[in-house]
Design a protein around this motif. Structure first.
Motif, short mmCIF file in Angstrom:
data_model
loop_
_atom_site.label_atom_id
_atom_site.label_comp_id
_atom_site.label_asym_id
_atom_site.label_seq_id
_atom_site.Cartn_x
_atom_site.Cartn_y
_atom_site.Cartn_z
N PHE A 129 12.60 108.86 29.90
CA PHE A 129 12.78 107.52 30.45
C PHE A 129 13.70 106.58 29.59
N PHE A 130 13.07 106.40 28.29
CA PHE A 130 13.84 105.54 27.43
C PHE A 130 15.52 105.84 27.46
N SER A 131 15.68 107.17 27.40
CA SER A 131 17.15 107.43 27.26
C SER A 131 18.04 107.30 28.50
N SER A 132 17.32 107.57 29.64
CA SER A 132 18.12 107.38 30.83
C SER A 132 18.13 105.89 31.18
N HIS A 133 17.07 105.12 30.95
CA HIS A 133 17.21 103.55 31.29
C HIS A 133 17.99 102.84 30.30
N ALA A 134 18.17 103.19 29.04
CA ALA A 134 19.13 102.77 28.21
C ALA A 134 20.52 102.67 28.79
N THR A 135 20.74 103.92 29.54
CA THR A 135 22.16 104.12 30.04
C THR A 135 22.07 103.50 31.42
N ARG A 136 21.21 103.22 32.14
CA ARG A 136 21.11 102.36 33.16
C ARG A 136 21.34 100.89 32.94
N LEU A 137 20.77 100.41 31.90
CA LEU A 137 21.21 99.05 31.33
C LEU A 137 22.27 98.59 30.93
N LEU A 138 22.92 99.83 30.23
CA LEU A 138 24.39 99.74 29.75
C LEU A 138 25.15 99.59 30.95
#
Length: 192
Positions: A129-138
Motif C-alpha cells: 500500500f505505501f508503495s502504490s499510494h506514494a505513486t498515486r499521490l505523485l
C-alpha cells in the motif's frame, strides 16, 4: 518555429483562462476555501508529526473517502480510489498483525522469497500500500492545482514516507531485527 492559428488560439484562450482564474481567486468564497485548505494542511502536518501510524493511516483513509464521495469525476478515478481504500484497509489489518511478533512470523514466512522483500523486510500488504499510494499521490500532483492543494498533497506524501518508516520499525521489532540508524533516515527533516 512558425506558429499556426491553433497555437495562437490556445495562447489567447490560456490568457483568458488565467484572467478568470485570478478573478475567481479574489472572491470571498475563494478566500474562505483557501483558509479551509490551510487549516487542512495544519491538521495534516500535526498528524504527520504525531508518530502515530494508526492516526496517519486513518487520516489518509479519510482523504481517500472524501475524494471518492465528493471529488471523483471519472470512472477511472472512482476505480483508483476504491482500490486505494481496499489497500489501506488491508494495511490497517496488517498493522494489527505486525504489532504481535508471534502472529507476524507467518507473514515473514509468506514473504520469504527475495523478490517479496525490501531491505530484508517482508513486502507485505502494508508495504505494498505505501508503495502504490506514494505513486498515486505523485500522479495527483498536477500543474492546475492551487498552491494550497499542492502544499496539502506534498504533506500527504511526507506523511506516507513517515508511515513507511514507522511501519518498517514495527516490522523490525516484530522480527527481532535491529532498528536502522535514525540519523540517516530519509524522513528526517522532511516535514513541510
Amino acid at each position: 518555429m512558425e506558429k499556426t492559428g491553433s497555437i495562437e488560439t490556445f495562447e489567447r484562450l490560456f490568457l483568458r483562462e488565467d484572467g478568470f482564474m485570478r478573478e475567481i481567486g479574489r472572491t470571498p468564497p475563494a478566500k474562505q476555501l483557501q483558509e479551509v485548505r490551510n487549516d487542512l494542511l495544519t491538521e495534516t502536518k500535526r498528524v504527520g508529526r504525531s508518530g502515530n501510524l494508526s492516526l496517519i493511516l486513518a487520516s489518509e483513509k479519510a482523504f481517500l473517502q472524501n475524494d471518492l464521495d465528493r471529488h471523483s469525476t471519472s470512472p477511472s478515478m472512482v476505480s483508483s480510489l476504491r482500490i486505494a481504500l481496499t489497500e489501506i484497509t488491508a494495511a490497517e489489518a496488517q498493522l494489527e498483525k505486525v504489532r504481535d511478533p508471534e502472529a507476524y512470523k507467518s507473514t515473514d514466512a509468506d514473504y520469504s522469497l527475495p523478490k517479496n522483500r525490501i531491505h530484508g523486510l517482508p513486502k507485505d500488504q502494508a508495504r505494498q500500500f505505501f508503495s502504490s499510494h506514494a505513486t498515486r499521490l505523485l500522479n495527483l500532483d498536477r500543474s492546475r492545482l492551487s498552491p494550497e492543494e499542492k502544499h496539502l498533497l506534498d504533506q500527504r506524501k511526507v506523511n506516507m514516507r513517515a508511515a513507511t518508516g514507522l511501519y518498517e520499525a514495527l516490522q523490525r521489532d516484530a522480527l527481532g531485527l535491529p532498528q536502522k540508524d535514525q540519523g540517516r533516515s530519509r524522513n528526517k527533516g522532511m516535514e513541510r
